[in-house]
Design a protein around this motif. Sequence first.
Motif, mmCIF file in Angstrom:
data_model
loop_
_atom_site.group_PDB
_atom_site.id
_atom_site.type_symbol
_atom_site.label_atom_id
_atom_site.label_comp_id
_atom_site.label_asym_id
_atom_site.label_seq_id
_atom_site.Cartn_x
_atom_site.Cartn_y
_atom_site.Cartn_z
ATOM 1 N N PHE A 232 0.849 -1.187 0.000
ATOM 2 C CA PHE A 232 0.000 0.000 0.000
ATOM 3 C C PHE A 232 0.888 1.242 0.000
ATOM 4 C CE2 PHE A 232 -3.078 3.059 1.671
ATOM 5 C CZ PHE A 232 -4.261 2.652 1.059
ATOM 6 N N THR A 233 0.618 2.165 -0.902
ATOM 7 C CA THR A 233 1.463 3.344 -1.072
ATOM 8 C C THR A 233 0.686 4.629 -0.846
ATOM 9 O OG1 THR A 233 0.971 3.582 -3.427
ATOM 10 C CG2 THR A 233 2.794 2.099 -2.829
ATOM 11 N N GLU A 234 1.397 5.733 -0.928
ATOM 12 C CA GLU A 234 0.763 7.038 -0.828
ATOM 13 C C GLU A 234 -0.309 7.204 -1.907
ATOM 14 O OE1 GLU A 234 3.955 6.370 -1.195
ATOM 15 O OE2 GLU A 234 5.258 7.725 -0.055
ATOM 16 N N GLU A 235 -0.027 6.691 -3.110
ATOM 17 C CA GLU A 235 -0.989 6.829 -4.204
ATOM 18 C C GLU A 235 -2.296 6.115 -3.901
ATOM 19 O OE1 GLU A 235 2.250 6.375 -4.620
ATOM 20 O OE2 GLU A 235 2.708 8.289 -5.614
ATOM 21 N N HIS A 236 -2.220 4.976 -3.207
ATOM 22 C CA HIS A 236 -3.454 4.282 -2.825
ATOM 23 C C HIS A 236 -4.253 5.120 -1.822
ATOM 24 C CE1 HIS A 236 -0.961 0.661 -4.067
ATOM 25 N NE2 HIS A 236 -2.016 0.596 -4.859
ATOM 26 N N LEU A 237 -3.549 5.782 -0.919
ATOM 27 C CA LEU A 237 -4.233 6.670 0.021
ATOM 28 C C LEU A 237 -4.929 7.796 -0.723
ATOM 29 C CD1 LEU A 237 -4.826 7.665 2.937
ATOM 30 C CD2 LEU A 237 -2.674 8.949 2.798
ATOM 31 N N TYR A 238 -4.248 8.400 -1.697
ATOM 32 C CA TYR A 238 -4.857 9.489 -2.463
ATOM 33 C C TYR A 238 -6.093 8.993 -3.216
ATOM 34 C CZ TYR A 238 -0.036 11.169 -1.846
ATOM 35 O OH TYR A 238 1.184 11.517 -1.330
ATOM 36 N N GLU A 239 -5.993 7.755 -3.745
ATOM 37 C CA GLU A 239 -7.123 7.177 -4.476
ATOM 38 C C GLU A 239 -8.327 7.002 -3.555
ATOM 39 O OE1 GLU A 239 -8.195 3.193 -7.141
ATOM 40 O OE2 GLU A 239 -6.149 3.510 -6.386
ATOM 41 N N ALA A 240 -8.068 6.535 -2.337
ATOM 42 C CA ALA A 240 -9.153 6.347 -1.369
ATOM 43 C C ALA A 240 -9.809 7.675 -1.024
ATOM 44 C CB ALA A 240 -8.615 5.682 -0.104
ATOM 45 N N ILE A 241 -8.997 8.703 -0.823
ATOM 46 C CA ILE A 241 -9.553 10.016 -0.474
ATOM 47 C C ILE A 241 -10.273 10.634 -1.665
ATOM 48 C CG2 ILE A 241 -8.944 12.367 0.249
ATOM 49 C CD1 ILE A 241 -6.752 11.158 1.982
ATOM 50 N N ALA A 242 -9.776 10.395 -2.865
ATOM 51 C CA ALA A 242 -10.471 10.885 -4.055
ATOM 52 C C ALA A 242 -11.867 10.272 -4.152
ATOM 53 C CB ALA A 242 -9.665 10.571 -5.309
ATOM 54 N N GLU A 243 -11.974 8.978 -3.861
ATOM 55 C CA GLU A 243 -13.286 8.319 -3.874
ATOM 56 C C GLU A 243 -14.170 8.889 -2.762
ATOM 57 O OE1 GLU A 243 -16.579 6.097 -4.542
ATOM 58 O OE2 GLU A 243 -14.857 6.423 -5.867
ATOM 59 N N TYR A 244 -13.596 9.112 -1.598
ATOM 60 C CA TYR A 244 -14.339 9.734 -0.494
ATOM 61 C C TYR A 244 -14.930 11.076 -0.927
ATOM 62 C CZ TYR A 244 -14.874 12.479 3.812
ATOM 63 O OH TYR A 244 -15.352 13.317 4.802
ATOM 64 N N GLN A 245 -14.158 11.854 -1.641
ATOM 65 C CA GLN A 245 -14.616 13.189 -2.048
ATOM 66 C C GLN A 245 -15.692 13.137 -3.116
ATOM 67 O OE1 GLN A 245 -11.140 15.555 -3.035
ATOM 68 N NE2 GLN A 245 -10.623 15.851 -0.874
ATOM 69 N N ARG A 246 -15.825 12.011 -3.799
ATOM 70 C CA ARG A 246 -16.890 11.876 -4.804
ATOM 71 C C ARG A 246 -18.228 11.515 -4.182
ATOM 72 N NH1 ARG A 246 -12.743 9.687 -8.395
ATOM 73 N NH2 ARG A 246 -13.082 7.597 -7.542
ATOM 74 N N ARG A 247 -18.212 11.110 -2.935
ATOM 75 C CA ARG A 247 -19.447 10.659 -2.289
ATOM 76 C C ARG A 247 -20.139 11.814 -1.563
ATOM 77 N NH1 ARG A 247 -17.307 4.949 0.413
ATOM 78 N NH2 ARG A 247 -16.381 4.095 -1.508
ATOM 79 N N THR A 248 -21.442 11.642 -1.352
ATOM 80 C CA THR A 248 -22.232 12.615 -0.599
ATOM 81 C C THR A 248 -22.657 11.976 0.715
ATOM 82 O OG1 THR A 248 -23.072 13.610 -2.631
ATOM 83 C CG2 THR A 248 -24.288 14.058 -0.597
ATOM 84 N N ARG A 249 -22.276 12.579 1.821
ATOM 85 C CA ARG A 249 -22.588 12.028 3.134
ATOM 86 C C ARG A 249 -23.892 12.646 3.635
ATOM 87 N NH1 ARG A 249 -17.551 12.287 6.977
ATOM 88 N NH2 ARG A 249 -18.527 10.415 7.839
ATOM 89 N N ARG A 250 -24.908 11.788 3.827
ATOM 90 C CA ARG A 250 -26.249 12.275 4.181
ATOM 91 C C ARG A 250 -26.597 12.004 5.641
ATOM 92 N NH1 ARG A 250 -26.718 9.785 -0.864
ATOM 93 N NH2 ARG A 250 -27.336 11.187 -2.551
ATOM 94 N N TYR A 251 -25.899 11.081 6.304
ATOM 95 C CA TYR A 251 -26.178 10.760 7.721
ATOM 96 C C TYR A 251 -27.658 10.418 7.934
ATOM 97 C CZ TYR A 251 -21.604 12.883 8.340
ATOM 98 O OH TYR A 251 -20.253 13.206 8.243
ATOM 99 N N GLY A 252 -28.238 9.705 6.979
ATOM 100 C CA GLY A 252 -29.630 9.293 7.099
ATOM 101 C C GLY A 252 -30.646 10.298 6.621
ATOM 102 N N GLY A 253 -30.215 11.504 6.265
ATOM 103 C CA GLY A 253 -31.145 12.531 5.798
ATOM 104 C C GLY A 253 -31.090 12.701 4.296
ATOM 105 N N LEU A 254 -31.617 13.800 3.819
ATOM 106 C CA LEU A 254 -31.631 14.114 2.400
ATOM 107 C C LEU A 254 -30.813 15.364 2.147
ATOM 108 C CD1 LEU A 254 -35.408 13.533 1.605
ATOM 109 C CD2 LEU A 254 -33.516 11.939 1.221
ATOM 110 N N VAL A 255 -30.213 15.428 0.990
ATOM 111 C CA VAL A 255 -29.438 16.602 0.600
ATOM 112 C C VAL A 255 -30.288 17.499 -0.293
ATOM 113 C CG1 VAL A 255 -27.400 17.415 -0.630
ATOM 114 C CG2 VAL A 255 -27.275 15.362 0.756
#
Length: 255
Positions: A232-255
């Motif tokens: 696992f490298t730095e690039e894998h970490l960046y990839e994971a965070i990039a995917e995180y940033q593509r998601r919308t966190r709703r915490y059970g509610g609506l956006v």
Amino acid sequence: MIKRFQKWLDKDTKNQPLSLARENIPEHVAIIMDGNGRWAKNHGLPRIAGHHNGMKAVKKVTIAANDLGVKYLTMYAFSTENWKRPKDEVEFLMKLPEEFLSIELAELIEKNVQVRMMGHKEDLPRHTLKAIEEAERQTKNNTGLVLNFALNYGSRREIVESVREIGQRIERGEIRADQITEADIERHLLTNNLPDPDLLIRTSGELRLSNFMLWQLAYSEFWFSDVYWPAFTEEHLYEAIAEYQRRTRRYGGLV
């Protein structure tokens, strides 16, 4: 290191779909570091060689997370169930914190990283605990990334002990059962001084939590990788965070 991830930051998303936005870096990243043994087997090496190389990945990812602006990084280093492994492997794993910190502590201090540990300290060998406590002492005033090792940690035991402590408070008349809130439970967890993880990463292709932060991960984003932890490298970490940033966190509610 900054130059290595600069290409991921603040790019035109049309041309660079894996770019990272500085304003949306997860505050707390938790990692289940899995696959050391299988990495070693694939390379014709003993399992302990996988653990040793996994230690190198810890440093790389820690420095990268710190440079990105992650505030908390929790690494699942040893679970309460890992005592079932062969004795020689457990003994080697208990020596790794000493080796890692003896080699890397000076640079962690230079990088303003604060070292912490969460887990059941009473079961750990004295030499392991001494190395961790010395690192905590030397870095307690650092204000950068908090590197939190989950060592001899098990979430079910953590929750049971939290409930037991609240039960003792009820017996002493400090609180009534109908007054218990989520905040009361959280105050008795080992993570009471940490925010819940925003992002969970697990390596090696396994798709389970393995008794890790069951309460705290209720609304975390999960990212799974087939890569074994030593690779696992730095690039894998960046990839994971990039995917995180593509998601919308709703915490059970609506956006």
